[in-house]
Design a protein around this motif. Structure first.
Motif, PDB file in Angstrom:
ATOM      1  N   TRP A 241      17.669  68.798  20.194  1.00  0.00           N
ATOM      2  CA  TRP A 241      18.878  68.115  21.348  1.00  0.00           C
ATOM      3  C   TRP A 241      19.127  66.402  20.908  1.00  0.00           C
ATOM      4  CZ3 TRP A 241      22.914  70.682  22.142  1.00  0.00           C
ATOM      5  CH2 TRP A 241      22.377  72.333  22.192  1.00  0.00           C
ATOM      6  N   HIS A 242      17.906  65.771  20.959  1.00  0.00           N
ATOM      7  CA  HIS A 242      17.381  64.088  20.554  1.00  0.00           C
ATOM      8  C   HIS A 242      17.124  63.970  18.923  1.00  0.00           C
ATOM      9  CE1 HIS A 242      15.466  63.754  24.403  1.00  0.00           C
ATOM     10  NE2 HIS A 242      14.341  64.415  24.404  1.00  0.00           N
ATOM     11  N   ASP A 243      18.623  65.093  17.908  1.00  0.00           N
ATOM     12  CA  ASP A 243      18.321  64.785  16.982  1.00  0.00           C
ATOM     13  C   ASP A 243      19.407  64.524  16.938  1.00  0.00           C
ATOM     14  OD1 ASP A 243      18.955  65.689  13.742  1.00  0.00           O
ATOM     15  OD2 ASP A 243      17.142  64.682  13.101  1.00  0.00           O
ATOM     16  N   GLU A 244      20.205  62.852  16.535  1.00  0.00           N
ATOM     17  CA  GLU A 244      21.811  62.993  16.104  1.00  0.00           C
ATOM     18  C   GLU A 244      22.792  63.874  15.632  1.00  0.00           C
ATOM     19  OE1 GLU A 244      22.647  58.534  15.379  1.00  0.00           O
ATOM     20  OE2 GLU A 244      20.980  57.846  17.109  1.00  0.00           O
ATOM     21  N   ALA A 245      21.634  63.873  13.927  1.00  0.00           N
ATOM     22  CA  ALA A 245      22.497  65.147  13.134  1.00  0.00           C
ATOM     23  C   ALA A 245      22.686  66.392  13.827  1.00  0.00           C
ATOM     24  CB  ALA A 245      21.651  64.752  11.838  1.00  0.00           C
ATOM     25  N   TYR A 246      21.185  67.293  15.193  1.00  0.00           N
ATOM     26  CA  TYR A 246      21.973  68.025  14.725  1.00  0.00           C
ATOM     27  C   TYR A 246      22.994  67.811  16.215  1.00  0.00           C
ATOM     28  CZ  TYR A 246      20.859  72.224  17.243  1.00  0.00           C
ATOM     29  OH  TYR A 246      20.932  73.601  17.924  1.00  0.00           O
ATOM     30  N   LEU A 247      22.951  66.912  17.351  1.00  0.00           N
ATOM     31  CA  LEU A 247      24.007  66.794  17.639  1.00  0.00           C
ATOM     32  C   LEU A 247      25.497  66.876  17.435  1.00  0.00           C
ATOM     33  CD1 LEU A 247      24.188  66.935  20.980  1.00  0.00           C
ATOM     34  CD2 LEU A 247      23.661  64.258  21.286  1.00  0.00           C
ATOM     35  N   GLU A 248      25.424  65.841  16.913  1.00  0.00           N
ATOM     36  CA  GLU A 248      26.808  66.046  16.067  1.00  0.00           C
ATOM     37  C   GLU A 248      27.148  67.005  15.616  1.00  0.00           C
ATOM     38  OE1 GLU A 248      29.373  64.031  13.160  1.00  0.00           O
ATOM     39  OE2 GLU A 248      27.139  63.388  12.945  1.00  0.00           O
ATOM     40  N   ASP A 249      26.343  68.217  14.975  1.00  0.00           N
ATOM     41  CA  ASP A 249      26.297  69.903  14.635  1.00  0.00           C
ATOM     42  C   ASP A 249      26.790  70.235  15.736  1.00  0.00           C
ATOM     43  OD1 ASP A 249      26.599  68.803  12.073  1.00  0.00           O
ATOM     44  OD2 ASP A 249      24.603  69.038  11.117  1.00  0.00           O
ATOM     45  N   HIS A 250      26.231  70.488  16.584  1.00  0.00           N
ATOM     46  CA  HIS A 250      26.006  70.898  17.898  1.00  0.00           C
ATOM     47  C   HIS A 250      26.695  70.984  18.983  1.00  0.00           C
ATOM     48  CE1 HIS A 250      23.120  72.367  15.855  1.00  0.00           C
ATOM     49  NE2 HIS A 250      23.490  73.673  15.677  1.00  0.00           N
TER      50      HIS A 250
ATOM     51  N   VAL B 214      29.488  61.426  30.261  1.00  0.00           N
ATOM     52  CA  VAL B 214      28.584  60.724  28.903  1.00  0.00           C
ATOM     53  C   VAL B 214      27.650  61.697  28.528  1.00  0.00           C
ATOM     54  CG1 VAL B 214      29.799  58.856  28.250  1.00  0.00           C
ATOM     55  CG2 VAL B 214      26.959  58.875  29.433  1.00  0.00           C
ATOM     56  N   CYS B 215      27.747  62.978  29.045  1.00  0.00           N
ATOM     57  CA  CYS B 215      26.246  63.901  28.992  1.00  0.00           C
ATOM     58  C   CYS B 215      26.542  65.069  28.335  1.00  0.00           C
ATOM     59  CB  CYS B 215      26.300  64.913  30.353  1.00  0.00           C
ATOM     60  SG  CYS B 215      25.293  66.056  30.145  1.00  0.00           S
ATOM     61  N   TYR B 216      26.344  65.155  27.249  1.00  0.00           N
ATOM     62  CA  TYR B 216      26.128  66.062  25.935  1.00  0.00           C
ATOM     63  C   TYR B 216      25.329  66.880  25.554  1.00  0.00           C
ATOM     64  CZ  TYR B 216      28.874  61.821  24.796  1.00  0.00           C
ATOM     65  OH  TYR B 216      30.115  60.923  24.370  1.00  0.00           O
TER      66      TYR B 216
END
Length: 313
Positions: A135-144, A71-73
């Motif tokens: 990177w701590h923003d869930e929406a940003y992480l999902e898009d990237h 689970v390293c994203y």
């Protein structure tokens, strides 16, 4: 027997990996936030891997032969892991993804369409890492998602505290309701009900892997110490979205209803207008034997159909 730490390991192929490690006689520690407890005989550390101080405190004086990180994203998570496990493990294996090769998410060297993509197309040793992105923003992480995986690989490759390998998984299928992405269920339900499927005019092929085969490969990667760097994980055989739909049709007796979308527009899962199907040559050369997608996919489709017909408990 090896001492193995699995970060994540609470569902799907991660849970299977833990079961296979236990069956093989290894001493296992599972780290997660408690969404699912491991079976009897497996040590469970309940901690958020994003909290470095809490992770170090939970690890205490433990050391491991290998860590398998499911689970390293992000590069932020990779930096925390590198610091927390420095001096605690000789080997670190990270589960990565085919998405690192998606040309829609990064400027990458091109390979001829239809030619499976080798690992060196994305070299983590040279990939730019940007820690200051949100990177701590869930929406940003999902898009990237793909870029997060690329940068996480880069951090762990360059750290040097342990031997590092990444397993770049193809699209994972199988297991009925365990397949939490719901992508195969999407096709079985829509075709069975006669609903439209949005596809590109000329969809390109991709690669898949069965969830049990991926668990086997992760076990192999964790316990084999002779290689480092990225390795692609996919069953043999390229399939496009229409090939997948044809297998569903064989079992439902219903022909798919297609709606064609233009290049660049959103389509149904596994309909791609860009090429990035992986090559599994390196893993084969290292000694892993893959199955053929065409051999296991009909069974996975049958599982999905059975799961969709079963009442929800």
């Amino acid at each position: 027997m090896q001492r193995v730490c699995v970060i994540g390991g609470s569902r799907y192929f991660g849970k299977l990996l833990v079961e296979r490690l236990q069956a093989a006689g290894h001493q296992i520690t599972v780290i997660n936030r408690g969404s699912s407890r491991p079976t009897t005989g497996i040590e469970h550390l309940l901690v958020d891997r994003d909290d470095e101080a809490a992770l170090v405190a939970a690890l205490g004086s433990r050391t491991f032969d290998v860590v398998v990180d499911q689970v390293c994203y992000t590069p932020v998570q990779a930096v925390i892991a590198a610091r927390a496990f420095a001096g605690r493990t000789r080997r670190y294996v990270m589960t990565s993804t085919i998405e690192v090769y998606d040309p829609a998410t990064a400027a990458l060297p091109t390979t001829p369409t239809g030619t499976p993509v080798p690992e060196e197309i994305v070299d983590p040793a040279t990939w730019l890492v940007a820690m200051d992105l949100p990177w701590h923003d869930e929406a940003y992480l999902e898009d990237h998602y793909a870029e997060g995986k690329r940068q996480a690989e880069a951090v762990l490759t360059r750290d040097g505290s342990f031997a590092f390998a990444s397993v770049r998984s193809a699209h994972v299928l199988g297991g009925g309701r365990q397949e939490f992405t719901g992508r195969l269920a999407y096709y079985t339900k829509r075709i069975a009900q006669g609903d439209e499927i949005a596809v590109h005019a000329k969809p390109l092929s991709t690669v898949f892997i069965h969830h049990e085969e991926l668990a086997d490969l992760l076990l192999w990667a964790a316990t084999r110490t002779g290689f480092t760097g990225p390795v692609n994980a996919c069953s043999d055989g390229l399939l496009d979205v229409r090939d997948l739909a044809a297998i569903v049709t064989e079992q439902t007796g219903r022909e798919p209803v297609y709606r064609t979308v233009a290049a660049g527009e959103t389509a149904s899962p596994f309909s791609f207008d860009r090429h990035y199907a992986m090559s599994n040559t390196r893993a084969k050369q290292l000694g892993f034997a893959f199955s053929r997608t065409a051999d296991w996919l009909p069974g996975a489709v049958a599982e999905a159909l059975t799961a969709s017909a079963a009442p929800t408990v």
